[in-house]
Scaffold this active site. Sequence first.
Site, PDB file in Angstrom:
ATOM      1  N   THR A 118       0.826  -1.209   0.000  1.00 38.70           N
ATOM      2  CA  THR A 118       0.000   0.000   0.000  1.00 38.70           C
ATOM      3  C   THR A 118       0.859   1.257   0.000  1.00 38.70           C
ATOM      4  OG1 THR A 118      -1.555   1.303   1.329  1.00 38.70           O
ATOM      5  CG2 THR A 118      -0.147  -0.188   2.542  1.00 38.70           C
ATOM      6  N   TYR A 142      -2.036  -0.981  10.354  1.00 36.54           N
ATOM      7  CA  TYR A 142      -2.210  -1.681   9.071  1.00 36.54           C
ATOM      8  C   TYR A 142      -1.010  -1.444   8.168  1.00 36.54           C
ATOM      9  CZ  TYR A 142      -3.561  -1.971   4.150  1.00 36.54           C
ATOM     10  OH  TYR A 142      -3.559  -2.222   2.802  1.00 36.54           O
TER      11      TYR A 142
HETATM   12  N1  UFG Z   1     -14.394   9.618   3.152  1.00 37.26           N
HETATM   13  C1  UFG Z   1     -15.484  10.434   3.482  1.00 37.26           C
HETATM   14  N2  UFG Z   1     -16.667   9.828   3.787  1.00 37.26           N
HETATM   15  C2  UFG Z   1     -16.819   8.468   3.813  1.00 37.26           C
HETATM   16  C3  UFG Z   1     -15.699   7.647   3.480  1.00 37.26           C
HETATM   17  C4  UFG Z   1     -14.506   8.258   3.163  1.00 37.26           C
HETATM   18  O1  UFG Z   1     -15.369  11.660   3.477  1.00 37.26           O
HETATM   19  O2  UFG Z   1     -17.919   8.001   4.132  1.00 37.26           O
HETATM   20  C5  UFG Z   1     -13.138  10.249   2.783  1.00 37.26           C
HETATM   21  C6  UFG Z   1     -11.976   9.861   3.686  1.00 37.26           C
HETATM   22  O3  UFG Z   1     -11.964  10.694   4.826  1.00 37.26           O
HETATM   23  C7  UFG Z   1     -10.782  10.050   2.745  1.00 37.26           C
HETATM   24  C8  UFG Z   1     -11.344   9.704   1.356  1.00 37.26           C
HETATM   25  O4  UFG Z   1     -12.760   9.804   1.499  1.00 37.26           O
HETATM   26  O5  UFG Z   1     -10.406  11.397   2.743  1.00 37.26           O
HETATM   27  C9  UFG Z   1     -10.984   8.305   0.908  1.00 37.26           C
HETATM   28  O6  UFG Z   1     -11.321   7.403   1.956  1.00 37.26           O
HETATM   29  P1  UFG Z   1     -11.352   5.813   1.746  1.00 37.26           P
HETATM   30  O7  UFG Z   1     -11.796   5.232   3.043  1.00 37.26           O
HETATM   31  O8  UFG Z   1     -12.149   5.479   0.530  1.00 37.26           O
HETATM   32  O9  UFG Z   1      -9.850   5.433   1.428  1.00 37.26           O
HETATM   33  P2  UFG Z   1      -8.519   5.766   2.258  1.00 37.26           P
HETATM   34  O10 UFG Z   1      -7.753   6.770   1.448  1.00 37.26           O
HETATM   35  O11 UFG Z   1      -8.782   6.107   3.665  1.00 37.26           O
HETATM   36  O12 UFG Z   1      -7.832   4.329   2.299  1.00 37.26           O
HETATM   37  C10 UFG Z   1      -7.255   3.724   1.190  1.00 37.26           C
HETATM   38  C11 UFG Z   1      -7.226   2.214   1.347  1.00 37.26           C
HETATM   39  C12 UFG Z   1      -6.335   1.809   2.498  1.00 37.26           C
HETATM   40  C13 UFG Z   1      -4.972   2.424   2.332  1.00 37.26           C
HETATM   41  C14 UFG Z   1      -5.122   3.903   2.165  1.00 37.26           C
HETATM   42  C15 UFG Z   1      -3.845   4.569   1.904  1.00 37.26           C
HETATM   43  O13 UFG Z   1      -8.514   1.730   1.554  1.00 37.26           O
HETATM   44  O14 UFG Z   1      -6.201   0.405   2.522  1.00 37.26           O
HETATM   45  O15 UFG Z   1      -5.966   4.195   1.035  1.00 37.26           O
HETATM   46  O16 UFG Z   1      -4.034   5.899   2.270  1.00 37.26           O
HETATM   47  F1  UFG Z   1      -4.203   2.184   3.424  1.00 37.26           F
END
Ligand code: UFG
Length: 325
Positions: A118, A142
């Site tokens: 990742t 993680y």
């Molecule tokens: N977000 C919202 N509302 C929601 C869900 C997400 O505003 O209901 C925002 C989060 O705060 C973030 C963005 O949307 O700013 C993306 O969130 P995700 O949960 O879709 O993805 P992440 O970037 O948090 O996580 C992903 C992978 C992880 C990895 C990470 C690396 O799912 O496994 O990228 O940063 F570790």
Amino acid sequence: MTKTILVTGGAGYVGSHACKALAAAGYTPVSFDNLSNGHDWAVKWGPLVVGDVLNPGDLDAAFAAHKPDAVMHFAALIEVGESVKYPEKFQLTNVTGSLNVLQAMGRAKVGRIVFSSTCAVHGDVGGALISETSPIAPISPYAKTKAEVEGVLADFSVSDGLKAVALRYFNASGADPDGEIGEAHDPESHLIPIACQAALGQREGMFIYGDDYDTPDGTCLRDYIHVTDLAMAHVKALERLDAAAPGVEAFCLGGGVGASVREVLDCVKKISGVDFPVTMQSRRLGDAPSLVADPRKAKTVLRWTPSHSDLQTIVKTAWAWHQKH
Ligand code: UFG
């Protein structure tokens, strides 16, 4: 003769798309999955072995029965928030599980592995583009497990002559363009599936976690990369290992363009035609303001060209999948 690839986590989201890409490239993917988060319906391009990476006997049996030429290792726990609460679970499944896979490979004399890593191994780089040479500085438990396993791969390349590629994904998203498989986590925490569920009325609305970041519209920027493009990178990485020397090589897999949370939600609303309610919330713990790849190495060395990763295509394929699923 067709080459057989053991795909741990082959019933999961990225793993199942990798199986489809492997089959299209002439390989036989054997999915090895305990079905705790994966789905048997997602295994369509080769046999399914129900087994657990925490059980070396299951792994030995799979290697003996299918005699794979190489391994793609996806099986892992992936939810960042859960890892903060239960770090021991993540150490066990992600680190011990990976060690078990490597030791079973050693016993079966299989020397090549493509590892699902990742971009989060780089932590928060303060808005700069992230490349393979960015410092390794994971923040969440993680991401720490993924960084740890990358280190173990390097150690095994010295001790056992292992050949490995670690693929550091940015935000895996979208669904198979043919609609055969897609994202189905339970519970769902990712932005695009949650927005699709909100558009379908499966939830009353959704939250944006913070609009006070130092980004153009105040919401977080992420590099969304289509799961079919990720899958293709795995096939290319596998082919690179054929001629590689022992060692571990990392590649950042992103499109190189950031999209904000607001831009993503506007796109889902436009494509679905539904103006679902969105409420502003405070920041989510552990979110970095901006995570965007510099994918030049993957593009030049792996000759990887993402072709589905514009936001419209990602959202269109995700929306089509969620409507059906
Ligand atoms: N977000 C919202 N509302 C929601 C869900 C997400 O505003 O209901 C925002 C989060 O705060 C973030 C963005 O949307 O700013 C993306 O969130 P995700 O949960 O879709 O993805 P992440 O970037 O948090 O996580 C992903 C992978 C992880 C990895 C990470 C690396 O799912 O496994 O990228 O940063 F570790």
